[in-house]
Design a protein around this motif. Structure first.
Motif: not given
Length: 397
Positions: A326-347
């Motif tokens: 993750f990079t960029g203003g949102v990618g670097e600073n928004d923990a919620w977006v990072r977590s939500r965007s990758l949710s469900g990918l554990r498999g």
């Protein structure tokens, strides 16, 4: 040879600048000339731990660059004494003409001008800045660094649209990709963090800001990217739509009584997060969503769903993937977006450690749990440093 570069990023009414020493990545000065052509222009300058601000009339870019030189002389460091090696210019669109940085001459200027048809909002002000800077700072080499250049390694299957070949070739229609300068810096930095050879590293880089893109990198080379002929395609952005069925546009032309200019305005300025909930700033969207605003909640879900969609696609493109970055203003600073965007990918070997994800450190960091098959990183970007390094590489003997 000195490794100091003056980096310029010229917009239609502004000039962003940094003086960078590439040997130690030190920013010796930075600033912004803004409101060019308006009644009252402004110059903001930072150096040696102090900042200065001036209001003055700045009728055009020539006056803006001269105002920049004057503030360097007044507040330091003096460019005349700074041993500057080159001037590096950010240029958005290099088309198929440029796969790397290039020393600017009249022929390069002409090519950038011709490519303005592909980037009408960006290349013209970039070119104005180049022409004026070559006049005002004519004793230095000037280097163009293109946002599209990093993606010139895309294979034909990735850059070709399934359109009539003759029409596509005649009008230069293909995927070019953007954010390449940022992605190049982030990819190299991520490989260093992972202690891997960049040429043996596969990454998915998510550049999330007001503009947003995803890039698949195999062995250090871009092999797929979400932005296309223009920066409109792909992820949901602040005011840009991202992916839209092209039939929607035909429908709006035929039945919605929208003109081509209306569609341009709609897709570039009235879509994305603004179109979905009336706000482009994710911080405001989060506040609205927390207060129960259904439109804000949907906007966030659409935003993250599109990111997850591209991550899944690029996992398939790459096969083995060493990290999602993750990079960029949102990618670097928004923990919620990072977590939500990758949710469900554990498999698929991708998950986020919520404690690590909440960190606010301003340096490359791991946010996936120990032992995860694919690392998840946050890497702050530095496009200006990347431009400076590329400029030095071009002009060094």
């Amino acid at each position: 040879m000195s490794a100091r570069v003056l980096v310029l990023n010229c917009g239609s009414s502004s000039i962003k600048y940094q003086l960078i020493d590439t040997e130690d990545a030190a920013v010796l000065a930075r600033g912004l000339v803004e409101r060019i052509g308006e009644e009252h222009g402004e110059v903001h300058h930072e150096s040696r731990g102090t900042s200065t601000n001036h209001q003055l009339e700045i009728p055009d870019h020539e006056a803006g660059l001269k105002a920049m030189l004057e503030v360097f002389d007044a507040a330091g460091p003096s460019l005349a004494d700074a041993d500057v090696t080159a001037v590096g210019h950010r240029v958005v669109h290099g088309g198929e003409a440029y796969s790397g940085p290039v020393v600017i001459d009249d022929a390069v200027e002409d090519t950038i001008d011709q490519l303005s048809a592909l980037a009408p909002l960006h290349n013209p002000p970039n070119l104005v800045g180049i022409r004026v800077a070559r006049q005002v700072l004519g004793d230095l080499p000037h280097v163009a660094v293109f946002d599209t250049a990093f993606h010139q390694t895309l294979p034909p299957a990735a850059y070709t649209y399934a359109l009539d070949t003759g029409i596509a070739h005649h009008h230069g229609v293909r995927r070019y990709g953007f954010h390449g300068t940022s992605v190049a810096y982030v990819a190299r930095t991520a490989a260093e963090y992972l202690e891997r050879d960049p040429q043996r590293t596969n990454l998915i880089v998510l550049h999330l800001g007001n503009g947003a893109s995803a890039t698949a990198i195999r062995a250090g080379r871009s092999v797929d990217t979400s932005m296309g002929l223009t920066p409109l395609e792909g992820l949901v952005m602040g005011s840009r739509s991202g992916d839209v069925d092209p039939g929607v546009l035909l429908h709006l032309l035929r039945s919605g009584q929208l003109s081509v200019d209306d569609l341009d305005e709609l897709l570039n300025r009235r879509s994305g997060m603004i179109g979905l909930c009336g706000e482009r700033d994710l911080r405001t969207v989060h506040r609205l969503a927390a207060d129960g605003d259904a439109a804000a909640r949907l906007a966030r879900d659409v935003y993250c769903h599109r990111i997850r969609h591209y991550v899944g696609a690029y996992l398939a493109v790459l096969g083995e993937t060493h990290a999602v970055v993750f990079t960029g203003g949102v990618g670097e600073n928004d923990a919620w977006v990072r977590s939500r965007s990758l949710s469900g990918l554990r498999g698929l070997g991708i998950e986020v450690d919520h404690v690590r994800n909440s960190s606010q450190m301003r340096r490359p960091r791991l946010i996936s749990p120990d032992g995860a098959r694919t690392a998840v990183l946050v890497v702050p970007t530095d496009e200006e440093l990347e431009i400076a390094r590329q400029a030095v590489a071009v002009v060094s003997p």
